[in-house]
Design an enzyme around this catalytic site. Sequence first.
Site, PDB file in Angstrom:
ATOM      1  N   HIS A 120       3.869  25.838  18.917  1.00  0.00           N
ATOM      2  CA  HIS A 120       5.052  25.249  19.550  1.00  0.00           C
ATOM      3  C   HIS A 120       5.688  26.189  20.576  1.00  0.00           C
ATOM      4  O   HIS A 120       6.423  25.734  21.442  1.00  0.00           O
ATOM      5  CB  HIS A 120       6.082  24.857  18.488  1.00  0.00           C
ATOM      6  CG  HIS A 120       6.861  26.001  17.909  1.00  0.00           C
ATOM      7  ND1 HIS A 120       6.356  26.817  16.912  1.00  0.00           N
ATOM      8  CD2 HIS A 120       8.113  26.456  18.177  1.00  0.00           C
ATOM      9  CE1 HIS A 120       7.260  27.724  16.597  1.00  0.00           C
ATOM     10  NE2 HIS A 120       8.332  27.537  17.343  1.00  0.00           N
ATOM     11  N   HIS A 185      18.480  35.424  18.874  1.00  0.00           N
ATOM     12  CA  HIS A 185      18.394  34.969  17.488  1.00  0.00           C
ATOM     13  C   HIS A 185      17.761  36.067  16.646  1.00  0.00           C
ATOM     14  O   HIS A 185      16.985  36.878  17.129  1.00  0.00           O
ATOM     15  CB  HIS A 185      17.662  33.638  17.339  1.00  0.00           C
ATOM     16  CG  HIS A 185      16.257  33.568  17.842  1.00  0.00           C
ATOM     17  ND1 HIS A 185      15.889  33.841  19.142  1.00  0.00           N
ATOM     18  CD2 HIS A 185      15.107  33.204  17.214  1.00  0.00           C
ATOM     19  CE1 HIS A 185      14.594  33.658  19.300  1.00  0.00           C
ATOM     20  NE2 HIS A 185      14.092  33.285  18.129  1.00  0.00           N
TER      21      HIS A 185
END
Length: 311
Positions: A120, A185
Site C-alpha cells: 500500500h 507519525h
Amino acid sequence: MSEIIGFVGMSHSPFATLLPPGAEGEPGAHFLADARRVAATVTELRPDAVVVIGPDHFHANFYDQMPPFVLGVEAATGFGDFGSTAGPLPVASGPAWAIRDGLADAGFDVSLSYALTVDHGVVQSYEMATGGIGVPLVPLVLNTAAPPLPSLARCVALGRALGAAVRRSPDAGRVVVVASGGLSHWLPSNDPRDPSVVGERRDSLIHGRQDARAFAAVREPRVRAMAGNPDAPVNADWDRWFLRQLYTLDLDPIVALGHDKLEEEAGSGGHEVRTWLVGHAAAGLPLVWDSYEPVPEWITGMAIGTTFPVG
C-alpha cells in the site's frame, strides 16, 4: 523528449481504506474528498506514465538483504494489503529503463527488479492520485524503516537525477510524479538492532521473505488494532512547516534536520518524507496547493501537496 507535467505528494494509511468515513465531517472525509479532486485533475492532465515513489512495509523487502532504493523495470504486483489493489500492475518498462540509465549516469546504483512486489506504500497513492490502475507506472521503492536509510541530502540528489532522467527519456511522454509517504507519525521500531525488537518479531523482519504472506497475516491484525487510538501522536505544526518548505525550491532547511532531528520532530514514521523530497526535487517545481487533515485516529496526519492547481 519527455516532460514532467505535475507532482503529487500524498500520505498513505491503511485506515484510509480499512476505515473510510461514513459521512462528511467524520475523520478522514476531508482528505479523501481532496484526493478525489486530485485524481480528477490528474485525469484531465492525461499523463502517459506516472512515476510512483514509496516505501515498502515488510511485504517485499526484508533485512536478509535490504536495498536503499529499488526500481521496478518490467513487472509489478500489488501485494493487496489493507485494501489496496492485489495483482498485476501496468509498468512503463521503456521509461523505467531510461530512468535506470539516467540514475546510473548520475552515480546512483539502484537495485533492479524484473518482478517487483509493492504494497500500500506505493499502490494506495497510485490508485488515489490517478483514479485507478490504468496509467502505466514506474515504481521506485525507498527504504524508510531503518538503515540503510538514505540521507535527506541523498534523497534530494536522487530526485534531481530522477527528474533529469525522466526528461531525457525518449518515450516517457507526459509524466506525473507521485510521492507516497506519511508525514509525522510515531511507529513501533522496525530496526533489528533495537533491543526492544526481539524474538519472533525480529526474525520476521529479517527472514520474512521466506513466507511474506504468513508474516503479513500475523502483522496486519496488530496494525488494525491501532485504529481509533486517540493517543496516537502527530506533530501537526511540524507537518505544516514541512509543507510550507515545499512551496519553495529551497530544500536545505529540511535537509539540515538530518536523521535524528527529523525523527525527533516527526517520529519514526516521519522518515517517509524522503519520498516527498525525491518527488519534489524530481519535479523541480514548488507546490501550488496543499490539503492537510490531522487525524490521530488514523495514526498519521493526512496530507496532499501538488504542483498543479486543484479546483
